[in-house]
Design a protein around this motif. Structure first.
Motif, PDB file in Angstrom:
ATOM      1  N   GLU A  99       0.812  -1.213   0.000  1.00 21.44           N
ATOM      2  CA  GLU A  99       0.000   0.000   0.000  1.00 21.44           C
ATOM      3  C   GLU A  99       0.844   1.261   0.000  1.00 21.44           C
ATOM      4  OE1 GLU A  99      -2.565  -0.510   3.333  1.00 21.44           O
ATOM      5  OE2 GLU A  99      -3.746  -2.062   2.351  1.00 21.44           O
ATOM      6  N   THR A 100       2.091   1.181   0.473  1.00 25.23           N
ATOM      7  CA  THR A 100       2.945   2.362   0.480  1.00 25.23           C
ATOM      8  C   THR A 100       3.657   2.572  -0.845  1.00 25.23           C
ATOM      9  OG1 THR A 100       4.819   1.112   1.379  1.00 25.23           O
ATOM     10  CG2 THR A 100       3.351   2.209   2.962  1.00 25.23           C
ATOM     11  N   LEU A 101       3.610   1.577  -1.739  1.00 29.44           N
ATOM     12  CA  LEU A 101       4.247   1.722  -3.052  1.00 29.44           C
ATOM     13  C   LEU A 101       3.481   2.735  -3.900  1.00 29.44           C
ATOM     14  CD1 LEU A 101       4.991  -1.975  -4.074  1.00 29.44           C
ATOM     15  CD2 LEU A 101       6.642  -0.240  -3.395  1.00 29.44           C
ATOM     16  N   PRO A 102       4.204   3.458  -4.732  1.00 31.98           N
ATOM     17  CA  PRO A 102       3.503   4.340  -5.675  1.00 31.98           C
ATOM     18  C   PRO A 102       2.655   3.518  -6.648  1.00 31.98           C
ATOM     19  CG  PRO A 102       5.847   4.883  -5.559  1.00 31.98           C
ATOM     20  CD  PRO A 102       5.640   3.623  -4.787  1.00 31.98           C
ATOM     21  N   GLN A 103       1.650   4.149  -7.229  1.00 27.58           N
ATOM     22  CA  GLN A 103       0.716   3.442  -8.112  1.00 27.58           C
ATOM     23  C   GLN A 103       1.431   2.834  -9.306  1.00 27.58           C
ATOM     24  OE1 GLN A 103      -2.461   2.951  -7.325  1.00 27.58           O
ATOM     25  NE2 GLN A 103      -2.716   1.649  -9.106  1.00 27.58           N
ATOM     26  N   ALA A 104       2.460   3.482  -9.841  1.00 25.60           N
ATOM     27  CA  ALA A 104       3.179   2.967 -11.004  1.00 25.60           C
ATOM     28  C   ALA A 104       3.877   1.656 -10.667  1.00 25.60           C
ATOM     29  CB  ALA A 104       4.197   3.998 -11.479  1.00 25.60           C
ATOM     30  N   GLU A 105       4.444   1.567  -9.496  1.00 26.06           N
ATOM     31  CA  GLU A 105       5.126   0.316  -9.112  1.00 26.06           C
ATOM     32  C   GLU A 105       4.127  -0.783  -8.815  1.00 26.06           C
ATOM     33  OE1 GLU A 105       8.166   0.639  -6.162  1.00 26.06           O
ATOM     34  OE2 GLU A 105       8.809   2.588  -6.910  1.00 26.06           O
ATOM     35  N   ARG A 106       2.948  -0.433  -8.343  1.00 29.12           N
ATOM     36  CA  ARG A 106       1.919  -1.450  -8.081  1.00 29.12           C
ATOM     37  C   ARG A 106       1.469  -2.103  -9.380  1.00 29.12           C
ATOM     38  NH1 ARG A 106      -2.454   1.148  -3.945  1.00 29.12           N
ATOM     39  NH2 ARG A 106      -0.931   2.032  -2.516  1.00 29.12           N
TER      40      ARG A 106
END
Length: 109
Positions: A99-106
């Motif tokens: 959940e702490t990852l940026p959306q691009a990395e998700r």
């Protein structure tokens, strides 16, 4: 039946360390601090003493094979509980990291 001398040696070593080991962490005499959590002692000591008494009694009357089977079962149950708790903690930490990852990395994973 060999566990009783080992347990006595362990208790003796722990009591020696707790007696002399406290001098290693002496604090200033004018600063108040508690070394013993008496509320925890009140909860744990009766159960510990009762368990020791029952364990010594059962050790005298039970055959060696029964003691070994009970110890293996105890280790198996405690190991399973520990692994279950570790898996839940790992899953919770993994979700939190995700959940702490940026959306691009998700999106990449």
């Amino acid at each position: 039946h060999e566990a009783i001398p080992l347990a006595l040696a362990t208790v003796f070593g722990a009591s020696l360390f707790s007696t002399f080991g406290t001098y290693l962490w002496l604090k200033h005499p004018l600063v108040p601090h508690r070394r013993i959590a008496y509320d925890v002692v009140v909860v744990l000591m009766p159960a510990t003493l009762m368990g020791t008494t029952v364990g010594v009694f059962l050790n005298k009357i039970c055959p060696n094979w029964l003691i070994m089977v009970l110890l293996v079962l105890l280790c198996a149950v405690m190991g399973k509980r520990t692994l279950d708790k570790a898996r839940k903690g790992w899953a919770k930490e993994s979700r939190a990291m995700y959940e702490t990852l940026p959306q691009a990395e998700r999106d990449d994973s």
